[in-house]
Design an enzyme around this catalytic site. Structure first.
Site, PDB file in Angstrom:
ATOM      1  N   GLY A 192       0.858  -1.190   0.000  1.00  0.00           N
ATOM      2  CA  GLY A 192       0.000   0.000   0.000  1.00  0.00           C
ATOM      3  C   GLY A 192       0.886   1.230   0.000  1.00  0.00           C
ATOM      4  N   ILE A 250       2.378   2.900   2.437  1.00  0.00           N
ATOM      5  CA  ILE A 250       3.600   2.839   3.255  1.00  0.00           C
ATOM      6  C   ILE A 250       4.583   1.835   2.647  1.00  0.00           C
ATOM      7  CG2 ILE A 250       4.555   2.394   5.543  1.00  0.00           C
ATOM      8  CD1 ILE A 250       1.803   3.277   6.702  1.00  0.00           C
ATOM      9  N   THR A 256      -3.400  -6.931  -5.017  1.00  0.00           N
ATOM     10  CA  THR A 256      -3.439  -6.449  -6.401  1.00  0.00           C
ATOM     11  C   THR A 256      -2.029  -6.084  -6.863  1.00  0.00           C
ATOM     12  OG1 THR A 256      -3.884  -4.258  -5.507  1.00  0.00           O
ATOM     13  CG2 THR A 256      -5.784  -5.522  -6.278  1.00  0.00           C
ATOM     14  N   ALA A 305       3.642  -2.398  11.487  1.00  0.00           N
ATOM     15  CA  ALA A 305       2.217  -2.350  11.151  1.00  0.00           C
ATOM     16  C   ALA A 305       1.365  -2.591  12.404  1.00  0.00           C
ATOM     17  CB  ALA A 305       1.912  -3.350  10.049  1.00  0.00           C
ATOM     18  N   ARG A 306       1.061  -3.864  12.677  1.00  0.00           N
ATOM     19  CA  ARG A 306       0.327  -4.200  13.895  1.00  0.00           C
ATOM     20  C   ARG A 306       0.900  -5.499  14.463  1.00  0.00           C
ATOM     21  NH1 ARG A 306      -1.028   0.257  13.847  1.00  0.00           N
ATOM     22  NH2 ARG A 306      -3.115   1.189  13.957  1.00  0.00           N
ATOM     23  N   GLU A 366       0.178  -3.915  23.789  1.00  0.00           N
ATOM     24  CA  GLU A 366       0.938  -2.670  23.959  1.00  0.00           C
ATOM     25  C   GLU A 366       0.373  -1.857  25.119  1.00  0.00           C
ATOM     26  OE1 GLU A 366       1.008  -0.619  20.193  1.00  0.00           O
ATOM     27  OE2 GLU A 366       1.958  -2.305  19.186  1.00  0.00           O
ATOM     28  N   HIS A 405       6.118   1.705  19.474  1.00  0.00           N
ATOM     29  CA  HIS A 405       5.072   2.141  18.530  1.00  0.00           C
ATOM     30  C   HIS A 405       5.203   3.635  18.199  1.00  0.00           C
ATOM     31  CE1 HIS A 405       0.788   1.067  16.957  1.00  0.00           C
ATOM     32  NE2 HIS A 405       1.345   1.980  16.203  1.00  0.00           N
ATOM     33  N   ILE A 406       6.335   3.962  17.549  1.00  0.00           N
ATOM     34  CA  ILE A 406       6.599   5.363  17.206  1.00  0.00           C
ATOM     35  C   ILE A 406       6.652   5.585  15.695  1.00  0.00           C
ATOM     36  CG2 ILE A 406       7.774   5.954  19.368  1.00  0.00           C
ATOM     37  CD1 ILE A 406      10.463   5.578  17.857  1.00  0.00           C
ATOM     38  N   GLY A 407       6.044   4.693  14.924  1.00  0.00           N
ATOM     39  CA  GLY A 407       6.104   4.790  13.458  1.00  0.00           C
ATOM     40  C   GLY A 407       5.749   6.166  12.918  1.00  0.00           C
TER      41      GLY A 407
END
Ligand code: GLV
Ligand code: GLV
Length: 326
Positions: free
Chosen positions: A156, A158, A179, A237-238, A267, A286-288
């Site tokens: 996608g 990112i 896709t 991501a997650r 988290e 989690h500092i993306g």
């Protein structure tokens, strides 16, 4: 006419909050920890709109308590914390904050890739602990990023931003995606491959998929065993896309080279999580999207999406457009 009522579950940047006065009547959770569940249920019961964080669970129970709710504006690009079908059934608009955090998150994914490959955190700890007694030919050897094969799981926005960076490192780019992305193939020579080929061929795998029932546990024991013994897995991501127990075994028993993680199954990650003991696992909280510009953009988008929805306009980042046609 009375202004719509809004609750904001954390103090976000003024670029967003500053848009609200005069257009809505709003309150903000001011504490430095997430709002308690019971409190959120109480606050949400009286409002027309919510600005939520990824740490807030917006589920059937909450939606059932909110007869007036029209918009849930999530201050994040991911919206797995929200039961979107349940919101859609109730005619509630759900929005997110894409685009403004794409480059910051891609930067962080690349940071983790480089840090894990060159053992940056481990090397820094080594120096500070006084173990650096001599320069030597085999001190803290790592892996080359330049020229290596990168597997992008989820091409996608990112994923594509990471792939563009990888091109500058002369990386061979493979991707796994529903896709095809012909522009990525043309511009970067990226090649779409089945998941198992991505696992088998990549020196680095970087995850940019949303968390869904289809991606939960995608990187399980089988997948990790299929990766190269030297490969590094990066997840910005997650957390639940990776089976964390299997990853611990994979990294401690050297089925793979290591991992760079910005996200975790739970988290904040509990300090007794075994992964935190491994030198070949680089971890971040989690500092993306945590740059000044990204967070200002996210706050602005969260407010704009909320206001559009409450004012009867189509929010720019609507996740469930079915609401408008059903
Ligand atoms: C952060 O994780 C986001 O989804 O924006
Ligand atoms: C390393 O520092 C070198 O000079 O090769």
């Amino acid at each position: 006419m009375a202004l719509p009522k809004v609750y904001v579950t954390r103090r976000i940047q003024e670029t967003g909050l500053g848009l609200l006065p005069g257009r809505v009547e709003f309150r903000v959770w001011e504490k430095d920890y997430p709002i308690e569940r019971e409190r959120l249920l109480e606050e949400a019961a009286h409002v027309d709109g919510l600005i939520t964080m990824l740490s807030d669970r917006v589920d059937e129970e909450l939606l059932d308590r909110c007869p007036r709710l029209k918009v849930v504006s999530n201050y994040a690009v991911g919206f797995d914390n929200i039961d979107v079908p349940a919101a859609t059934r109730r005619g509630i608009l759900v929005t997110n904050t894409p685009d403004v955090l794409t480059e910051a998150t891609a930067d962080l994914a690349f940071t983790l890739m480089l840090a894990a490959a060159r053992r940056v955190v481990e090397s820094s700890a080594f120096l500070r602990s006084g173990e650096w007694t001599t320069w030597k030919p085999d001190l803290l050897l790592g892996a080359d990023v330049f020229g290596a094969t990168l597997g992008v799981a989820g091409m996608g926005k990112i994923g594509q931003a990471v792939a563009r960076r990888a091109k500058g490192f002369s990386m061979n780019i493979l991707y796994y995606n529903g896709t095809p992305r012909p522009d990525m193939e043309l511009q970067l020579g990226a090649r779409k491959v089945p998941f198992d080929e991505l696992l088998r061929e990549s020196d680095f795998i970087t995850i940019h998929l949303p968390l869904t029932e289809g991606t939960r546990g995608l990187f399980d024991e089988r997948a990790l065993r299929a990766m190269k013994r030297t490969a590094i897995l990066v997840n910005t991501a997650r957390g639940p896309i990776v089976d964390q127990d299997a990853l611990y075994t994979a990294c401690s028993e050297h089925w793979i080279g290591g991992a760079g993680l910005d996200v975790f199954e739970k988290e904040p990650v509990p300090l007794d999580e075994p992964l935190l003991t491994l030198p070949n696992v680089t971890t971040l909280p989690h500092i993306g999207s945590a740059t000044v510009r990204s967070r200002e953009g996210m706050a602005r988008k969260a407010a704009e999406n909320l206001l559009a929805g409450l004012e009867g306009k189509r929010p720019p980042d609507l996740v469930n457009p079915e609401v408008l046609t059903q």
